[in-house]
Enzyme design. Structure first.
Site, PDB file in Angstrom:
ATOM      1  CG  ASP B  41      -1.803  -1.561   1.090  1.00 59.71           C
ATOM      2  OD1 ASP B  41      -2.464  -1.803  -0.326  1.00 59.71           O
ATOM      3  OD2 ASP B  41      -2.136  -1.786   2.250  1.00 59.71           O
ATOM      4  CD  GLU B 141      -4.558  -1.773   5.549  1.00 57.69           C
ATOM      5  OE1 GLU B 141      -4.000  -2.278   5.181  1.00 57.69           O
ATOM      6  OE2 GLU B 141      -4.676  -1.191   5.114  1.00 57.69           O
TER       7      GLU B 141
END
Lengths: 274, 273
Positions: B41, B141
């Site tokens: 990420d 997430e």
């Protein structure tokens, strides 16, 4: 007959009327010699994701702040988008059409989407008007009103020459084309092309660009001819002003499938209970 | 059943690069800083930022704790090298250990503290460098609450927040992230041996498939179960999404007046921009 039309694909400053009016005037100055109609996007004076600013920056149709635009319409017809404070005290997502130093027509958005909480602020309009211009009849549709097929029906029936679609189209969804264009835009283009092609009018599609709180507006404003061809378009993502000439003689006659009297009767007679 | 999630990496890159450029420049800032973990990420966020603002305007911070793996550090350095950005490594072990004093602390407590110390450093650097903190939390997430509130979930702008983890992987390929970063098991690396999928008890492919059906397609959990999805996995995901709504919200305010901030006093962040 020819009609010179300019499309101003801008990035309005969110809630900053003064700055946006100045920008409108700049563009008017830029195109007034070479064009007869200048079109801005939906809510061009205000931006889109206004929340409480909707109330703060609303203007009545005779607002003195709008005077510079009104006066500039001595040279060129101008279509702008703004938050209108109606005589009834309600707020409207409106398009103002100025011509010959006067406000000739107001079109209010008819169907409000739930997107970014707008219904809380806006009331919905309840009439569709034609604009009788020296080039023939024009129509204005705001945003997702275009998705309701009945909204364009009166325009088709009266044989308008140009349908102006003022939009704040949000870039949403992945198209299968893989060409880097949002699904929302691809889908809308298919619809507008079909309208232009089958109902024989020009579509001037007027979108904006930029981001507001993470929401992107894609641009891609364009003019589609009555044969379904995109004659010119603004780039994606970038501010741009384009001017082109429309040949209003190139119209075909309406087809037999546009027999409205028969269609109305059939729609009226149908049983909706199954 | 496995639905393939529609995705267009070119469109996504188009939007995200412009998002970073616009949402910084509007605030008269043209620089961002980012905590580089060596994971997917932060590597993707940093690469998008370089495309948006140029390598001279992106600052990487590598913020290891004593248990941070060698591999994570190497991969973070690799990204610094590939992108050609300025970067600084700050060991946060003394800060964390001076607070807890002993090693025998609940690992989740310590993990959250580590994430928040990193946030403190990044926001301090943000002030020093006049740069915005770029977020790295993806949609998976955020929905599952797999992150530390006011820790790694804190940022000024977050380009990845509407992308599922499996979509971040596809985007990563498109923008040239090294294969070893894309294919290694995702980890918050807050303690030795931690992996996201181990902790969540589900793979990202499975989680994204379920989330896509629940969230984007709005298919009710019971219908998914009827269609053959694993009951326990569906229930787990539904409960995580619900339970972690607080992590996706600002603190709530008790309403006393007609114009309560966040309830009836609502202005866009890009007000006047």
């Amino acid at each position: 007959m020819k009609l010179g039309v300019s499309l101003a694909q801008i990035y309005p400053k969110l809630g900053d009327l003064k700055c946006n009016i100045e920008r409108h005037i700049e563009i008017i100055e830029e195109v007034k010699e070479k064009s007869q109609i200048l079109i801005f996007p939906e809510l061009s004076l205000t931006g889109s994701n206004l929340m409480d600013l909707t109330v703060d920056i609303a203007q009545t149709s005779d607002s003195s702040l709008l005077r510079p635009i009104l006066e500039a319409s001595k040279y060129i017809d101008i279509v702008i988008g703004l938050v209108e404070l109606g005589e009834d005290g309600n707020l409207y997502d409106s398009a103002f059409y100025y011509s010959d130093s006067s406000l000739k027509s107001i079109q209010r958005k008819l169907f409000l989407t739930s997107y970014i909480g707008r219904p809380k602020y806006f009331a919905s309009g309840n009439r569709i008007d034609f604009i009788s211009s020296r080039w023939g009849k024009l129509g204005i549709v705001i945003g997702q009103d275009i998705l309701n097929p009945l909204v364009i029906l009166p325009f088709i029936r009266s044989g308008i020459k140009v349908l102006i679609v003022m939009d704040n189209n949000v870039s949403v969804g992945y198209s299968s084309s893989g060409t880097g264009i949002s699904k929302s835009y691809v889908d809308l283009m298919s619809l507008l092309t079909a309208y232009a092609r089958f109902y024989s009018f020009y579509v001037v599609y007027m979108n904006r660009v930029g981001f507001e709180d993470g929401i992107n507006f894609f641009g891609g404003s364009c003019v589609i001819s009555p044969s379904g061809e995109v004659l010119a378009s603004c780039p994606y993502f970038e501010e741009s002003v384009i001017t082109l000439e429309l040949d209003l003689e190139t119209f075909r006659g309406n087809s037999t499938f546009l027999n409205f009297d028969k269609a109305f009767k059939l729609v009226r007679d149908i049983s909706y209970e199954y | 059943m496995n639905t393939s999630i529609p995705f267009d990496p070119i469109f996504t890159k188009n939007i995200l690069v412009r998002f970073i450029r616009d949402e910084t420049k509007k605030f008269d800032i043209d620089r961002v800083i980012i905590g580089l973990s060596g994971g997917l990420d932060s590597s993707v966020s940093a690469t998008l930022a370089v495309s948006a603002l140029g390598k001279e305007n992106v600052f990487g911070f590598i913020l290891p704790y004593k248990t941070t793996s060698r591999e994570s550090l190497d991969d973070a350095q690799l990204m610094v090298k590939i992108l050609g950005i300025q970067a600084e490594t700050i060991d946060i072990t003394p800060i964390v250990d001076s607070y807890f004093k002993i090693d025998d602390v609940d690992r989740v407590r310590r993990g959250n503290f580590i994430a928040r110390v990193r946030m403190c450093v990044l926001f301090d650097k943000s002030n020093e460098l006049n740069a915005l903190v770029l977020g790295t939390s993806n949609k998976t997430e955020l929905l599952l609450g797999y992150g530390t509130i006011y820790g790694d979930m804190a940022s000024a702008i977050n380009p990845l927040g509407d992308l599922y983890k499996t979509q971040v992987r596809v985007l990563a390929k498109e923008i040239g992230i090294p294969e070893r970063i894309i294919s290694k098991p995702p980890t918050a690396d807050l303690w030795v041996g931690q992996t996201d999928e181990g902790e969540l008890g589900i793979t990202y492919e499975e989680a994204d498939d379920i989330l896509y059906n629940l969230i984007e397609r709005r298919i009710p959990p019971l219908v998914l179960i009827e269609r053959g999805y694993d009951v326990s996995k569906i229930n787990k995901i539904v409960s995580l999404v619900k339970k972690n709504q607080f992590k996706r919200s600002l603190p709530i305010i008790a309403k006393l007046t007609d114009r309560t901030i966040g309830i009836d006093f609502r202005y866009p962040r890009d007000w006047g921009k």
